[in-house]
Design a protein around this motif. Structure first.
Motif, PDB file in Angstrom:
ATOM      1  N   PRO A  56      18.192  -2.098   1.567  1.00 22.38           N
ATOM      2  CA  PRO A  56      16.812  -2.321   1.971  1.00 22.38           C
ATOM      3  C   PRO A  56      16.685  -3.502   2.928  1.00 22.38           C
ATOM      4  O   PRO A  56      17.469  -4.447   2.856  1.00 22.38           O
ATOM      5  N   VAL A  57      15.763  -3.415   3.842  1.00 21.97           N
ATOM      6  CA  VAL A  57      15.479  -4.543   4.713  1.00 21.97           C
ATOM      7  C   VAL A  57      14.235  -5.246   4.155  1.00 21.97           C
ATOM      8  O   VAL A  57      13.393  -4.614   3.525  1.00 21.97           O
ATOM      9  N   LYS A  58      14.169  -6.522   4.381  1.00 24.74           N
ATOM     10  CA  LYS A  58      13.072  -7.286   3.792  1.00 24.74           C
ATOM     11  C   LYS A  58      11.765  -7.012   4.550  1.00 24.74           C
ATOM     12  O   LYS A  58      11.686  -7.235   5.750  1.00 24.74           O
ATOM     13  N   VAL A  59      10.787  -6.488   3.843  1.00 28.16           N
ATOM     14  CA  VAL A  59       9.474  -6.241   4.432  1.00 28.16           C
ATOM     15  C   VAL A  59       8.424  -6.833   3.487  1.00 28.16           C
ATOM     16  O   VAL A  59       8.583  -6.746   2.267  1.00 28.16           O
ATOM     17  N   PHE A  60       7.396  -7.421   4.047  1.00 25.02           N
ATOM     18  CA  PHE A  60       6.308  -7.985   3.249  1.00 25.02           C
ATOM     19  C   PHE A  60       5.750  -6.932   2.288  1.00 25.02           C
ATOM     20  O   PHE A  60       5.797  -5.744   2.588  1.00 25.02           O
ATOM     21  N   PRO A  61       5.177  -7.356   1.152  1.00 30.63           N
ATOM     22  CA  PRO A  61       4.525  -6.363   0.280  1.00 30.63           C
ATOM     23  C   PRO A  61       3.191  -5.947   0.890  1.00 30.63           C
ATOM     24  O   PRO A  61       2.620  -6.696   1.686  1.00 30.63           O
ATOM     25  N   ARG A  62       2.751  -4.752   0.578  1.00 33.60           N
ATOM     26  CA  ARG A  62       1.463  -4.300   1.088  1.00 33.60           C
ATOM     27  C   ARG A  62       0.649  -3.807  -0.102  1.00 33.60           C
ATOM     28  O   ARG A  62       0.535  -2.603  -0.346  1.00 33.60           O
ATOM     29  N   PRO A  63       0.095  -4.727  -0.861  1.00 32.47           N
ATOM     30  CA  PRO A  63      -0.659  -4.311  -2.044  1.00 32.47           C
ATOM     31  C   PRO A  63      -1.955  -3.634  -1.624  1.00 32.47           C
ATOM     32  O   PRO A  63      -2.454  -3.878  -0.523  1.00 32.47           O
ATOM     33  N   PRO A  64      -2.507  -2.768  -2.501  1.00 30.80           N
ATOM     34  CA  PRO A  64      -3.802  -2.181  -2.182  1.00 30.80           C
ATOM     35  C   PRO A  64      -4.825  -3.300  -2.052  1.00 30.80           C
ATOM     36  O   PRO A  64      -4.704  -4.343  -2.682  1.00 30.80           O
ATOM     37  N   THR A  65      -5.804  -3.087  -1.212  1.00 31.40           N
ATOM     38  CA  THR A  65      -6.809  -4.125  -1.014  1.00 31.40           C
ATOM     39  C   THR A  65      -8.172  -3.480  -0.868  1.00 31.40           C
ATOM     40  O   THR A  65      -8.282  -2.256  -0.804  1.00 31.40           O
TER      41      THR A  65
ATOM     42  N   HIS B  31      -4.916 -11.399  -3.606  1.00 35.04           N
ATOM     43  CA  HIS B  31      -5.203 -12.278  -2.478  1.00 35.04           C
ATOM     44  C   HIS B  31      -6.286 -11.681  -1.595  1.00 35.04           C
ATOM     45  O   HIS B  31      -6.344 -10.482  -1.435  1.00 35.04           O
TER      46      HIS B  31
ATOM     47  N   MET C  27      -4.512   4.103  -6.341  1.00 36.26           N
ATOM     48  CA  MET C  27      -4.708   2.791  -5.720  1.00 36.26           C
ATOM     49  C   MET C  27      -4.186   2.762  -4.292  1.00 36.26           C
ATOM     50  O   MET C  27      -4.631   1.964  -3.477  1.00 36.26           O
TER      51      MET C  27
ATOM     52  N   ARG D  89      -6.221   2.495  -1.071  1.00 32.19           N
ATOM     53  CA  ARG D  89      -6.920   1.275  -0.695  1.00 32.19           C
ATOM     54  C   ARG D  89      -6.041   0.388   0.196  1.00 32.19           C
ATOM     55  O   ARG D  89      -5.743  -0.748  -0.124  1.00 32.19           O
ATOM     56  N   GLY D  90      -5.577   0.964   1.304  1.00 32.72           N
ATOM     57  CA  GLY D  90      -4.816   0.164   2.261  1.00 32.72           C
ATOM     58  C   GLY D  90      -3.405  -0.148   1.815  1.00 32.72           C
ATOM     59  O   GLY D  90      -2.712  -0.938   2.452  1.00 32.72           O
ATOM     60  N   GLY D  91      -2.966   0.445   0.720  1.00 27.67           N
ATOM     61  CA  GLY D  91      -1.623   0.176   0.226  1.00 27.67           C
ATOM     62  C   GLY D  91      -0.595   1.115   0.836  1.00 27.67           C
ATOM     63  O   GLY D  91      -0.903   1.922   1.707  1.00 27.67           O
ATOM     64  N   VAL D  92       0.634   0.991   0.355  1.00 27.76           N
ATOM     65  CA  VAL D  92       1.737   1.802   0.842  1.00 27.76           C
ATOM     66  C   VAL D  92       1.580   3.242   0.349  1.00 27.76           C
ATOM     67  O   VAL D  92       1.296   3.456  -0.822  1.00 27.76           O
TER      68      VAL D  92
ATOM     69  N   ARG E 256      10.442  -0.158   5.891  1.00 27.23           N
ATOM     70  CA  ARG E 256      10.518  -0.324   4.434  1.00 27.23           C
ATOM     71  C   ARG E 256      11.317   0.797   3.774  1.00 27.23           C
ATOM     72  O   ARG E 256      12.019   0.579   2.791  1.00 27.23           O
TER      73      ARG E 256
ATOM     74  N   PRO F 141      16.073   2.899   3.258  1.00 21.08           N
ATOM     75  CA  PRO F 141      17.081   3.220   2.231  1.00 21.08           C
ATOM     76  C   PRO F 141      16.964   4.648   1.702  1.00 21.08           C
ATOM     77  O   PRO F 141      17.863   5.134   1.034  1.00 21.08           O
TER      78      PRO F 141
ATOM     79  N   PHE G 203       2.815 -13.905   4.035  1.00 25.97           N
ATOM     80  CA  PHE G 203       4.037 -13.233   4.471  1.00 25.97           C
ATOM     81  C   PHE G 203       4.012 -13.041   5.980  1.00 25.97           C
ATOM     82  O   PHE G 203       2.947 -13.084   6.589  1.00 25.97           O
TER      83      PHE G 203
END
Lengths: 621, 204
Positions: free
Chosen positions: A347-356, A391, B45, B48-51, B85, B88, B113
């Motif tokens: 895996p390559v390091k990518v920021f997390p993308r939490p739901p918002t 956040h 979820m 809502r703009g998530g993955v 992302r 892999p 980040f």
């Protein structure tokens, strides 16, 4: 009006359907007349599709218990009835279920329960199969859309034959997997009508007690049915060193990973089909139970005293989803073989993308405000606004279950120690959640003189699941006009004094801030109502987008604390203050294609760099 | 047909980009050409703009709906960092088709980040063949950002075991029923995607 393909498809048509869509079609084909649900991932789309069939009644209920009660009533009246819910919903509905199982059914009663295996969007991962044993009911477990379709149709008849509600246990990878289904046609069922029978329908202690021997007798029939059911199938395999027992989508993973081993695929998994299990045990050296969430079958198997070694959660993942990938290694080890996993790219390091929260969401202002009010504890709830814990707001301190923000706020108040004496306590809840389970909690707060401030965020929709209707939205499941509850009157009726019921526009930050600050200082229950529609529903009117005047932006980054996804950083920098403190700066722009001009961020900009296109209304004299 | 003879596609991006629709059109084309198909994603979820990732598998008989790490025949990335992302998931030698559109989430905006400087380079440095193309810009040129989805489908069209025409028909059929006025522009978007990926392949 175009007819939806799910409705118009003729018998024999092959369709690409999710498990949820397949269940919906089957509910209709089975001649079901009444269906109810409260939305909850991954079960939501079942009722969203059932309601397309206009020749049966469907509703969004206020919670799962009510949805089951509606279905029970319809069943008593002699109609086939259905309700759907997610796993945690059955906890809510369980009170009705545990007695209904004693009474039995009129028309067939089917309950689809969707377990969120792998926590896609739930506060826990629980195994609904336990309800089979707890409530003495059959559990059917489809493994793909076609099976979901067939088992649903069959479940109504099974319910009538057995005189018991039937649970159709689904999981995320049934609900949200699309696969091919060959559909059939609707079979109308005559409605038998309600037959007065107090010994069955009136469950006083004396009457209920008399039903228990009947239920235990039914258990024996149930056992016999499971043993004879074609839904349990022993598939032969040449490699007898190991056999599998599995159900649901886990079967698909097993079949893909271990096609050469015997597999007992259980579609009717409670009670266990002992005959088939013994037949498998006689031909293999070891058995591996591949089941999702709890080692339920594994435990029962071990108690059967079979002459083979039973493996399960000792080698397979103890929680989360099973897959061919995560089973191959452990099973190879059991066989004394080495398993070479596929070569994968690291895996390559990518920021997390939490739901918002969405751009312009009316909750943005609320959580921006709450993040800035000092000395408060915030008790949160289930819905989009749970995201307020993330956040940049970090403005939720608790979240346990639906509606629990009310009781927990009261508990925080009553249980507080001296150290928390001066804290304000805020409970945050949405409109649908309040109607689902929050009302009783607020009543308790009033009754027991709690000193808490409730923020009732009314966005006229069940936002998190996609904007479904509820009694606060003014529309029913078909989008047709329906009475809209008056939340101010409702909370007043629950005992909140009219002086303590405040209505605030969540897009006007100064008002919001002042109101929250004022209300948390009161020594009695208060309710702050915000009333702006969810941006995803039709009621939301987008305004002209805003823009940032580059020359005026000082990089203070205050606007970023709103958390709106349409505000983007163009440049970063640092500034050393007079006191020697270093502060981070960030200059911003607004993504105009996303911005809807909600006018929230201009309030956070000290330099009027964010300019609204909306006409400025002159101030009142 | 053995399980490893299935075609495995991972469509990835962000909630709201049309990932699920794209995966559905791919699935419909696979059905139209006589395959067994399974398609899955995690919703809820994620919208809502998530993955969001959607797994599409087709072949003679498909059992598990999940595309495991190291088994995808290609990934179709709707956003640059999301394409990065999920590499892999690719089997060795497989390619990433990546829209170079950059969508920065609030966690990046508020400075928690960093967004990767050059996602395409990062993918290549990991040893993966990457075909980058700017579907966002192309959609803007055609006059509607929503066309990104059709461009992405055009981009993947020539990589599939069945012809691009089948995929296009499945895509356009959706519009024919409900929004006939949009058929032509989506046809153009689809062809634009095919052209973009050809150009990208030449450069690579």
């Amino acid at each position: 009006m175009l007819t939806h393909p799910l409705v118009s498809a003729e018998a024999g048509t092959k369709m690409l359907l999710s498990g949820n869509e397949a269940v919906a079609r089957a509910v209709w084909e089975a001649g079901c007349r009444v269906a109810a649900a409260y939305p909850g991932t991954p079960s939501t789309e079942i009722l969203e599709n059932v309601c397309l069939f206009k020749d049966m009644y469907s509703e969004w209920s206020v919670n799962e218990k009510v949805s089951l009660e509606v279905a029970i009533g319809a069943s008593m009246a002699g109609s086939r009835a259905f309700c759907a819910m997610k796993h945690v919903g059955l906890n809510v509905a369980s009170d009705a279920l545990m007695t209904q199982t004693l009474a039995g059914v009129g028309g067939g009663l089917v309950i689809a329960v969707a377990d969120d295996v792998g926590f896609s969007s739930s506060q826990n991962e629980q195994d609904s199969r336990f309800w089979g044993r707890f409530a003495h009911l059959p559990i059917l477990e489809p493994a793909d859309s076609q099976e979901a379709f067939e088992m649903t149709r069959l479940a109504f008849g099974l319910s009538e034959d057995l005189d018991a509600p039937v649970i159709l246990r689904m999981t995320t990878r049934i609900c949200h997997v699309k696969a091919m289904v060959t559909v059939g046609e609707r079979h109308e069922k005559a409605v038998a009508g309600f037959k007065k029978d107090p010994d069955r329908w009136v469950m006083t202690p004396a009457a209920a007690q008399k039903r228990v021997p009947w239920m235990l007798q039914r258990d024996r029939r149930l056992k016999d049915m499971a043993n004879r059911s074609g839904l349990n199938r022993l598939e032969q395999g040449a490699d007898k060193r190991l056999g599998f027992i599995t159900s649901g989508p886990a079967y698909m993973h097993v079949k893909e990973a271990f096609p050469n081993h015997p597999i007992l695929k259980m579609g009717f998994s409670h009670p266990l089909p002992e005959r088939e299990i013994r037949a498998l045990a006689e031909q293999v050296e070891k058995i591996v139970v591949a089941e999702e969430v709890e080692p339920l079958v594994e435990g029962e198997l071990k108690a059967m005293g079979l002459d083979v070694v039973i493996h399960g959660k000792d080698i397979l993942p103890e929680f989360g989803e099973l897959s061919p990938a995560n089973m191959r290694g452990p099973v190879a080890k059991l066989l004394g073989e080495t398993y070479k996993p596929p070569v994968t790219i690291p895996p390559v390091k990518v920021f997390p993308r939490p739901p918002t929260m969405c751009t312009a969401c009316p909750h943005l202002g609320v959580f921006y405000t709450l993040s800035r009010v000092r000395n408060i504890y915030i008790s949160g709830d289930i819905g989009c606004y749970t995201l307020g814990a993330g956040h940049p707001w970090e403005a939720l301190d608790t979240c346990i279950s639906m509606g629990a923000s009310m009781g927990i706020a009261l508990g925080l108040d009553k249980g507080r120690g001296a150290v928390d004496e001066k804290k304000g306590i805020v409970g945050v809840i949405g409109d649908s959640t309040f109607l689902h389970m929050g009302m009783q909690g607020l009543l308790d707060i009033v009754y027991n003189k709690g000193n808490v401030t409730i923020m009732l965020l009314d966005n006229r929709a069940v936002g998190m699941t996609g904007g479904q209707e509820n009694p606060g939205s003014g529309r029913d499941i078909h989008g047709e006009e329906a009475p809209r509850v008056d939340f101010a009157k409702l909370v007043e009726a629950l005992g909140v004094r009219p002086e303590r019921i405040r209505r605030v526009d969540p897009y006007v930050l100064p008002d919001l801030f002042k109101t929250v600050r004022h209300e948390v200082k009161q020594n009695e229950p208060s309710v702050i109502l915000t009333d702006q529609p969810c941006v995803l529903i039709d009621d939301y009117d987008a305004l002209k987008p805003l823009y940032v005047e580059e020359d005026k932006c000082t990089g203070c980054a205050n606007c970023l604390d709103v958390g709106c996804p349409a505000i983007l950083v163009t440049k970063r920098g640092k500034e050393v203050k007079n006191n020697g403190k270093e502060v981070d700066l960030a200059w911003v722009k607004i993504e105009t294609s996303a911005c809807t001009g909600c006018n929230l961020c201009p309030d956070t900009c000290a330099h009027d760099a964010i300019l609204p296109f909306t006409p400025v209304v002159a101030e009142m004299p | 047909m053995e399980a490893d003879q299935t075609t495995n596609i991972l469509v990835c991006g962000i909630g709201g980009q049309g990932i699920m629709t794209a995966a559905e059109v791919l699935s419909e084309a696979a059905i139209a050409t006589g395959h067994d198909v399974k398609k899955t994603e995690v919703a809820g979820m994620a919208q809502r703009g998530g993955v969001v990732t959607s797994h599409v598998r087709f072949g003679e008989k498909v059992f598990s709906p999940v595309v495991a790490a190291g088994t995808a025949d290609f990934i179709l990335g709707f956003e640059a960092a999301e394409g990065m992302r999920w590499i892999p998931h690719l089997r060795p030698g497989a390619a990433a088709l990546v829209n170079t559109l950059r969508l920065e989430p609030p966690v990046v905006s508020i400075g928690l980040f960093d967004y990767p400087e050059d996602p395409v380079m990062a993918i290549r440095e990991a040893g993966v063949t990457c075909y980058p193309f700017d579907a966002g810009e192309a959609a803007r040129e055609l006059g509607n950002l929503k066309l990104v989805n059709s461009i992405m489908l055009g981009a993947v069209a020539d990589q599939l075991p069945f012809g691009a025409e089948v995929l296009k028909k499945c895509l356009l059929d959706r519009f024919k029923v409900r929004k006939p006025k949009l058929v032509d522009i989506n046809d153009q978007a689809f062809e634009k995607g095919r052209a973009l990926i050809r150009a990208a392949a030449k450069v690579c």
